[in-house]
Design a protein around this motif. Structure first.
Motif, PDB file in Angstrom:
ATOM      1  N   GLN A 167       0.800  -1.218   0.000  1.00 51.85           N
ATOM      2  CA  GLN A 167       0.000   0.000   0.000  1.00 51.85           C
ATOM      3  C   GLN A 167       0.839   1.279   0.000  1.00 51.85           C
ATOM      4  O   GLN A 167       0.771   2.086  -0.920  1.00 51.85           O
ATOM      5  N   LEU A 168       1.670   1.458   1.044  1.00 53.61           N
ATOM      6  CA  LEU A 168       2.376   2.726   1.202  1.00 53.61           C
ATOM      7  C   LEU A 168       3.450   2.942   0.143  1.00 53.61           C
ATOM      8  O   LEU A 168       3.877   4.070  -0.087  1.00 53.61           O
ATOM      9  N   GLY A 169       3.908   1.865  -0.488  1.00 54.80           N
ATOM     10  CA  GLY A 169       4.902   2.028  -1.537  1.00 54.80           C
ATOM     11  C   GLY A 169       4.398   2.817  -2.727  1.00 54.80           C
ATOM     12  O   GLY A 169       5.189   3.374  -3.498  1.00 54.80           O
ATOM     13  N   LYS A 170       3.084   2.879  -2.877  1.00 47.57           N
ATOM     14  CA  LYS A 170       2.496   3.596  -4.009  1.00 47.57           C
ATOM     15  C   LYS A 170       2.262   5.075  -3.707  1.00 47.57           C
ATOM     16  O   LYS A 170       1.857   5.823  -4.595  1.00 47.57           O
ATOM     17  N   VAL A 171       2.491   5.489  -2.465  1.00 41.66           N
ATOM     18  CA  VAL A 171       2.207   6.859  -2.052  1.00 41.66           C
ATOM     19  C   VAL A 171       3.432   7.744  -2.289  1.00 41.66           C
ATOM     20  O   VAL A 171       4.561   7.370  -1.948  1.00 41.66           O
TER      21      VAL A 171
END
Length: 243
Positions: free
Chosen positions: A192-196
């Motif tokens: 999830q957070l890798g795409k932010v």
């Protein structure tokens, strides 16, 4: 901190890791997964299943480091707790009688032992990928890309995962609950957070553009190294909190 104590703790911790059946099982499984991926998706042995990630010299070392970075988080969740929580079974004062080093010496020494062992396994994994690159694939080869990904991708991810694992196990003080929290948090980071913010919150560096081109080079070396160094320091900070 006492350097002799650090070396002693790191040495014995590394030996205990290598003797652990859980450590051996995880790394045997990891090597099998990485080798199967290289052979099926990035070699000339199975053309119908080739992924196409073969045209650049950086694709094979990058994918090797990519899979190792993901897979190393699983044994870290379990092994970090095995080496920290087991001390709870001893009386608090007995810990002082048995070992003269401070908590800082103990935790940092354990981190050094884990880092030495896991980085050695990462080196073996990259050597396996290098041999497959040379003998099973007719794609461009650049030796220096292998130590580059070993140092800039795997090492900061390992230090962060290790420091955070030690912190959670020391804070929660329950092995089963700690492992569950770590698996959930690492899963959120991975998926999830890798795409932010174009990978800003990706401690493992999996979503960053870090493939080398023989024509244009790296797409953003300075920003890439800055992001990796920042997460390296975050991991060291969690290790300090675990003390």
């Amino acid at each position: 901190m006492n350097l002799h104590n650090l070396r002693t703790v790191a040495c014995y911790n590394s030996k205990l890791l290598l003797r652990s059946w859980l450590f051996r099982f995880f790394f045997f499984l990891m090597f099998c997964i990485i080798i199967v991926y290289h052979v099926v998706s990035q070699s000339d042995l199975f053309p119908p299943y080739n992924s196409g990630l073969i045209t650049l010299s950086s694709f094979i070392p990058f994918m090797n480091a990519y899979w190792f970075t993901i897979l190393q988080t699983i044994p870290l969740c379990f092994l970090a707790g095995m080496f920290l929580v087991k001390e709870k079974k001893i009386d608090s004062m007995d810990a002082i009688y048995y070992r003269p080093e401070s908590n800082a010496d103990y935790v940092v020494g354990m981190m050094l032992g884990f880092t030495k062992t896991f980085m050695t396994m990462a080196g073996i994994s990259l050597v396996i990928g290098m041999l497959l690159h040379i003998f099973a694939r007719e794609s461009p080869f650049n030796f220096w890309l292998y130590p580059f990904y070993w140092l800039t991708m795997i090492f900061p991810a390992l230090v962060f995962a290790l420091g955070f694992s030690f912190f959670i196990h020391a804070w929660v003080r329950h092995r089963g609950l700690s492992i569950l929290i770590l698996l959930v948090v690492f899963g959120v980071f991975l998926f999830q957070l890798g795409k932010v913010r174009e990978g800003l919150f990706d401690p493992f560096g999996l979503s960053l553009p870090n493939a080398f081109s023989e024509v244009t080079g790296h797409p953003g070396m300075a920003l890439y190294l800055m992001q990796r160094v920042c997460w390296l320091f975050v991991g060291m900070g969690f290790a300090g909190l675990a003390v």
